[in-house]
Design a protein around this motif. Structure first.
Motif, mmCIF file in Angstrom:
data_model
loop_
_atom_site.group_PDB
_atom_site.id
_atom_site.type_symbol
_atom_site.label_atom_id
_atom_site.label_comp_id
_atom_site.label_asym_id
_atom_site.label_seq_id
_atom_site.Cartn_x
_atom_site.Cartn_y
_atom_site.Cartn_z
ATOM 1 N N TRP A 1 0.074 6.720 -0.492
ATOM 2 C CA TRP A 1 -0.792 5.701 -1.092
ATOM 3 C C TRP A 1 0.017 4.564 -1.731
ATOM 4 O O TRP A 1 -0.570 3.598 -2.223
ATOM 5 C CB TRP A 1 -1.668 6.343 -2.165
ATOM 6 C CG TRP A 1 -0.854 6.999 -3.244
ATOM 7 C CD1 TRP A 1 -0.301 6.412 -4.351
ATOM 8 C CD2 TRP A 1 -0.444 8.358 -3.276
ATOM 9 N NE1 TRP A 1 0.430 7.320 -5.069
ATOM 10 C CE2 TRP A 1 0.358 8.531 -4.437
ATOM 11 C CE3 TRP A 1 -0.674 9.461 -2.441
ATOM 12 C CZ2 TRP A 1 0.921 9.755 -4.773
ATOM 13 C CZ3 TRP A 1 -0.106 10.676 -2.775
ATOM 14 C CH2 TRP A 1 0.682 10.825 -3.934
ATOM 15 N N SER A 2 1.338 4.673 -1.734
ATOM 16 C CA SER A 2 2.166 3.767 -2.523
ATOM 17 C C SER A 2 2.523 2.479 -1.806
ATOM 18 O O SER A 2 3.188 1.612 -2.390
ATOM 19 C CB SER A 2 3.452 4.477 -2.963
ATOM 20 O OG SER A 2 3.155 5.594 -3.774
ATOM 21 N N GLY A 3 2.118 2.330 -0.547
ATOM 22 C CA GLY A 3 2.455 1.113 0.186
ATOM 23 C C GLY A 3 3.935 1.032 0.486
ATOM 24 O O GLY A 3 4.563 2.026 0.864
ATOM 25 N N ASP A 4 4.505 -0.154 0.343
ATOM 26 C CA ASP A 4 5.944 -0.348 0.570
ATOM 27 C C ASP A 4 6.693 0.489 -0.464
ATOM 28 O O ASP A 4 6.797 0.114 -1.628
ATOM 29 C CB ASP A 4 6.272 -1.828 0.421
ATOM 30 C CG ASP A 4 7.742 -2.145 0.697
ATOM 31 O OD1 ASP A 4 8.597 -1.251 0.517
ATOM 32 O OD2 ASP A 4 8.042 -3.301 1.051
ATOM 33 N N ILE A 5 7.223 1.631 -0.034
ATOM 34 C CA ILE A 5 7.751 2.598 -0.993
ATOM 35 C C ILE A 5 9.010 2.087 -1.677
ATOM 36 O O ILE A 5 9.219 2.322 -2.877
ATOM 37 C CB ILE A 5 7.992 3.978 -0.324
ATOM 38 C CG1 ILE A 5 8.301 5.034 -1.382
ATOM 39 C CG2 ILE A 5 9.048 3.888 0.742
ATOM 40 C CD1 ILE A 5 7.204 5.252 -2.387
ATOM 41 N N THR A 6 9.840 1.354 -0.977
ATOM 42 C CA THR A 6 11.026 0.803 -1.632
ATOM 43 C C THR A 6 10.625 -0.152 -2.740
ATOM 44 O O THR A 6 11.154 -0.082 -3.863
ATOM 45 C CB THR A 6 11.917 0.079 -0.614
ATOM 46 O OG1 THR A 6 12.384 1.014 0.363
ATOM 47 C CG2 THR A 6 13.111 -0.567 -1.298
ATOM 48 N N ALA A 7 9.674 -1.033 -2.453
ATOM 49 C CA ALA A 7 9.226 -1.992 -3.464
ATOM 50 C C ALA A 7 8.538 -1.294 -4.620
ATOM 51 O O ALA A 7 8.742 -1.662 -5.791
ATOM 52 C CB ALA A 7 8.285 -3.013 -2.826
#
Length: 482
Positions: A238-244
């Protein structure tokens, strides 16, 4: 997330009949890939802990104790007539302790009577602050005890003590007493020493609910008891762009000189498909995701809990191939954190105190790569007391020590364990908030890993609240213990 305890599943230490039915042997499944992995060098702080030279020095005997070496171990004769454990002490002085540094005390002990005695690592003068303070039960069988802890002292006047008063007359036997700095690959005090305290997530579910519901009579209590306390943020699909997402969270904490706690929760087949089911769609997708997660950490200080339930729930996977695949993914995660996040202390989830036997859990943790990282985490999203969790963690460490020659620090989730466990795992009533995040307290760290007030699923006292959704009713019940 789901933390099952009594589901009748077959333990992962496979019986011969299960091996025959399922294919590869348990040794094949459990054998870790450890080529090129070296345990961090340990520094021994205790002098003459094995008594092989026949001498007692530099160990001292205090009032009501007399010590001598007998058959290669230290015999401590204790007189009766004392009221308190500290009325009959023995120990060793000049122990150097660093604030925020992790240590492990290990020793073998037995006694001529069934007694409970006290083992400490403490300041050698008033106020006798003790980063480690453990009561142990002894009898005629020699047993090895292992206690990881983190020092909250910076002193060259530390002590290792055994306090044996208040139990009548008996003899204590000690051998192989060792106090070492713990491994994990992080120099000095690691991320704890690099920051000024734990990070309070301003965008946690409780904090967002309070901001959006300021007129609710419950808001001020939830703000004071939960939303204003440091806790973990969970990251998954659910976190989207995980690095960002990770970089933003860790960067915000770094800006205010606080230590963030993160949970990586995206293993394929997560939660056995139950309330918190999901996860990465394939092993390749997970490797890419966890690599990007670690990229977001960079070199900034952080605590990471790796994949709650993933080790304990190996049993629910349908075959040995999938179990081996999951272990490989967890090893990959530990290797990424070891190699690319130098100021992160990572802890691999190790279940809870009443789920998987300590010896089995030690084998699984070894196979999943716990030697690559700081240690393991216990009681995540569960309710067992800190004392129960610490006892279990010590047993896991004893098994790691006897099987593989090392021990690891561990952390305990105290977010909902104030009233202990009542036999239910999914939104049970009558539970209470535990102590807030801190260094020490029985484990290396006590942390709020589960977000108090977030539902476990459509169950218990929140039958209509999906997993991970905040419920002010659940929050108030945890505050009140109802």
């Amino acid at each position: 997330m789901q933390l099952r305890q009594q589901m009748g599943w077959v333990p992962f230490v496979l019986a011969a009949s299960l091996v025959a039915a399922c294919g590869p042997s348990s040794s094949e499944i459990l054998a870790p890939e450890t080529t090129g992995v070296q345990a961090a060098e340990l520094v021994e702080l205790v002098v003459n802990g094995n008594f092989d030279n026949g001498q007692t020095a530099p160990w001292w005997s205090g009032p009501n104790t007399q010590s001598a070496v007998e058959n290669g171990r230290l015999r401590v004769n204790v007189t009766g007539g004392t009221a308190n454990p500290w009325d009959a002490p023995m120990g060793q002085d000049n122990i150097v302790l660093a604030n925020g540094q992790a240590y492990t005390l290990t020793f073998t002990a037995s006694a001529t009577a069934n007694v409970t005695v006290r083992a400490t690592v403490q300041l050698g003068a008033a106020p006798y602050t003790a980063p480690l303070d453990q009561n142990i039960t002894l009898d005629g069988t020699a047993r090895t005890f292992t206690f990881p802890f983190t020092s909250n002292l910076a002193t060259a006047a530390g002590q290792v003590t055994f306090q044996v008063g208040g139990r009548g007359a008996f003899s204590l036997f000690l051998d192989n007493v060792s106090l070492t700095t713990s491994g994990g690959g992080n120099p000095g005090g690691g991320p704890v020493a690099m920051t000024s305290g734990f990070y309070v997530d301003p965008n946690s579910n409780p904090a967002v609910w309070v901001r959006n519901n300021g007129g609710d009579s419950r808001a001020s209590r939830i703000q004071a008891s939960i939303a204003s306390k440091p806790g973990a943020r969970w990251f998954g699909n659910w976190s989207g762009d995980i690095t960002a997402a990770v970089s933003s969270f860790v960067g915000a904490a770094d800006t205010v000189d606080k230590l963030p706690v993160l949970v990586a929760y995206n293993i394929p087949g997560r939660d056995c498909g139950s309330h918190s089911g999901g996860g990465a769609g394939s092993p390749e997708a997970y490797r890419a995701w966890i690599s990007a997660f670690v990229t977001g950490l960079g070199s900034r200080p952080a605590i990471v809990i790796i994949e709650p339930d993933a080790v304990a729930q190996l049993d629910c996977l349908p075959n040995d191939t999938e179990r081996q695949t999951r272990l490989g993914l967890l090893r990959y995660a530990t290797e990424q954190l070891r190699d690319r996040a130098p100021n992160t202390w990572a802890y691999l989830d190790g279940g809870n105190a009443n789920w998987i036997g300590a010896d089995t859990m030690a084998q699984r943790l070894e196979s999943a790569g716990v030697r690559n990282i700081r240690g393991f985490a216990l009681n995540v999203s569960n309710f067992y007391t800190t004392a129960q969790s610490t006892t279990y963690g010590t047993s896991v460490n004893s098994a790691l020590s006897s099987r593989y020659g090392y021990t690891k620090p561990f952390v305990v989730d105290t977010s909902r364990n104030g009233n202990g466990h009542n036999g239910e795992w999914c939104n049970p009533g009558g539970r209470r908030l535990g102590v807030t995040s801190q260094v020490g307290g029985g484990a290396e760290l006590l942390l709020w890993v589960k977000v108090p007030g977030d539902s476990d699923g459509n169950c218990g006292i929140a039958p209509n609240t999906p997993a991970g959704t905040f419920s002010p009713d659940l929050a108030i019940r945890l505050i009140d213990g109802t």
